[in-house]
Scaffold this active site. Structure first.
Site, mmCIF file in Angstrom:
data_model
loop_
_atom_site.group_PDB
_atom_site.id
_atom_site.type_symbol
_atom_site.label_atom_id
_atom_site.label_comp_id
_atom_site.label_asym_id
_atom_site.label_seq_id
_atom_site.Cartn_x
_atom_site.Cartn_y
_atom_site.Cartn_z
ATOM 1 C CE LYS A 89 -34.010 10.256 26.042
ATOM 2 N NZ LYS A 89 -33.509 9.822 24.726
ATOM 3 C CB SER A 142 -29.649 9.324 25.027
ATOM 4 O OG SER A 142 -30.854 9.429 24.266
ATOM 5 C CB SER A 182 -31.345 7.438 21.857
ATOM 6 O OG SER A 182 -30.082 8.040 21.824
#
Lengths: 491, 98
Positions: free
Chosen positions: A81, A156, A180
């Protein structure tokens, strides 16, 4: 080995195939890069791809293996990420304000994976500073859901979830502040773990809300997720919230998880009230029934304060974010706005560098911490947080873990909620309380709704119970096939 | 404890100045509306009596304490490499003193 077959192996399967000499790291990396070249244009799951570096690292891994190197994840790629520092790679948190920043060091989770031989070929898209539930607030534009390109992948960590679902990487690292990891895992039909607060070091992770943030893995199976978790978990002196407790995890033991005899599972009735989509309700109840058939005892429990979780979370998280994001001032790195004096430089940097959702949350956080409102909002929310924690503690007196839905609905349409923040925030109703309580949660696929979109089963465990939560998840996956499904355009 | 809130007329421009963010004129109205909606939603916490409740803490009491010593993990050269502008081994910013 053909490209499709390599992608189906997943993280641990690929490592095992490499150790048996069935595939080289170079072949695997070439296969993944080929899939990325074919699919990424439509998905926008990645913010950066290192073709040359990844191939060079894969060839080096093959050479090392021939020389006797037997590290567990030697030559296995994993997506990261765009919130985690990998030395030499860009790290922007999906924000223009970090444009041009290159990480000068490895996050602890990266170092641990690197020490085991893993390779980091891609960075995955994220809502800006992980603030969002759809990956639409990224400065790189929205990621699309591999199951339906008109829908969001969740957020997210939507880039990590979409990349795993589409077979662009065998596993990925993500972060979970209010859901997330688990919500995008549910929306994209993959498996994701939010570990206990303090279990995985956040050193080198761009901070959003420090009392809530936790790093965790996503993969195609519970075993893959457990293997990555086992590698990254454990005490780190660089993170002052890191726990010294033993991790006590062995992912290979999960291969034997076949039944749930003697396991006491609770079902919070509060999670099945208004707002839950009928298909998600049905799929969750069917999954609970599978657990019962595997031998678990099922009991109903109440979490009476869970309904206050969203309001509590959206006071505390922005408050912490407003403090954490104060460091982005244009002085030391990243984007700098044009200005004639210092004050104007701060203001123009933050005005031009932050997107709308980040501005909204920083302002909200600034407001609830401001003189005259701190007591009414922040302190009250801290107390409500304690009530939410006590609800879970009470439920865990009689249950080993709780089962419920991860999300109220399956993936919603792109743009559907971007102008309605509260509607977006309400999508976190089943996940935020786990972060507020510092406990662990696993999301795993449990079927498809009438539109063919995946839904997720949420297994929530007490603090430090990852081994048990993963074991329940592994037993469920050994009895079902949902996690083996992949989007129609998988080829 | 009396729960007080100001769900009407939150001064977005003032809050933005505290947060060191300059807002464009077209940003103010939507932010104002959205923040008012969000703060109104927070009102539901008012229903709870939290008088005797302690504040939540998810750490094990290990947080924040460590020996006060310099770690020096990122050297000056590496830090300055990331700088938007640097000179004489220092970050350059617009003039502060008039």
């Amino acid at each position: 080995m053909e490209t499709r077959r390599i992608a189906e192996l997943g993280f641990t399967g690929l490592a095992e195939a490499m150790s048996r000499g069935e595939v080289t790291s170079e072949e695997a990396m070439a296969a993944y890069l080929e899939r990325i070249d074919k699919r990424e244009r439509d998905l926008n799951a990645l913010t950066w791809v290192d073709h040359d570096g990844a191939m060079a690292a894969a060839r080096a891994a093959d050479t090392a293996r021939r020389g006797g190197d037997r590290r567990r994840w030697l030559g296995v790629p994993i997506g990261i990420k765009d919130l985690l520092n990998v030395e030499g790679q860009p790290c922007t948190a999906g924000s223009r304000i970090l444009a041009g920043y290159r990480a000068p060091y490895d996050a602890t989770v990266i170092r641990r994976l690197r020490d085991e031989g893993a390779i980091f070929p891609v960075r995955t898209n994220t809502d800006e500073f992980a603030m969002g539930g759809s990956t639409e607030t990224s400065c790189y534009g929205p990621t699309k859901n591999p199951w339906d390109a008109n829908r969001v992948p969740g957020g997210s960590s939507g880039g990590s979830a979409a990349a795993v679902a589409a077979g662009l990487v065998p596993a990925a690292l993500a972060s979970d502040t209010g859901g997330s990891i688990r919500q995008p895992a549910a929306f994209c039909g993959v498996t994701g773990l939010k570990p206990t607060y303090g279990r995985v070091s956040r050193y080198g992770c761009v901070a959003f809300a420090s009392s809530l943030d936790q790093i965790g893995p996503m993969g195609r199976s519970v075993e893959d997720v457990a293997a990555v978790y086992e590698t990254i978990a454990g005490f780190d002196e660089h993170d002052s919230t890191s726990s010294r407790r033993e991790v006590g995890m062995n992912w290979e033991e999960l291969k034997e998880a076949r039944d749930l005899k003697g396991v006491r599972l609770g079902v919070p009735d509060d999670f099945f009230e208004e707002g839950l989509a009928p298909d998600v309700r049905r799929l969750t109840l069917e999954a609970i029934e599978v657990c019962r058939e595997l031998g678990a005892s099922i009991q109903h429990v109440r979490l009476p304060h869970s309904r206050y979780g969203i309001a509590c979370y959206y006071i505390l998280a922005p408050a912490e974010a407003s403090a954490n994001l104060a460091r982005y001032d244009g002085v030391r790195y990243g984007f700098r706005g044009k200005a004639d004096d210092l004050q104007e430089m701060y203001e123009s940097t933050r005005a031009g560098g932050f997107g709308q959702e980040v501005k909204r949350r920083v302002l909200l956080g600034t407001y609830v911490l401001s003189s005259g409102f701190h007591e009414a909002y922040y302190r009250r929310a801290q107390k409500v947080r304690q009530l939410i924690r006590e609800d879970f503690a009470k439920a865990f007196e009689t249950c080993d873990a709780l089962l419920g839905p991860v999300t109220p609905t399956t993936a919603f349409g792109l743009g559907e909620k971007t102008q309605e923040p509260i509607q977006m925030y309400l999508g976190d109703i089943f996940t935020v309380n786990v972060n507020l309580s510092g406990i662990c949660g696993l999301s795993l696929p449990c079927g498809f709704d009438a539109s063919g979109l995946p839904a997720g089963l949420h297994i929530i465990g007490p603090a430090w119970s990852e081994q048990q939560v993963l074991s329940i998840g592994a037993a469920y996956q050994h009895a079902t096939q949902w996690h083996r499904a992949h989007p129609g355009n998988w080829e | 404890m009396e729960f007080t809130s100001n769900t009407q007329g939150i001064d977005v421009k003032y809050i933005a100045s505290l947060a060191r963010i300059s807002l464009r004129p077209d940003e103010i109205e939507p932010l104002q509306r959205q923040m008012d909606d969000i703060l109104a939603y927070f009102e539901e916490l008012k229903r709870l009596d939290v008088g005797d409740v302690g504040e939540g803490d998810v750490t094990e009491g290990t947080a924040a304490w460590r020996e006060d010593r310099e770690k020096g993990e990122l050297g000056q050269a590496a830090a300055l490499e990331l700088a938007v502008q640097s000179r004489h081994e220092q970050f350059v910013v617009p003039k502060i003193i008039e």
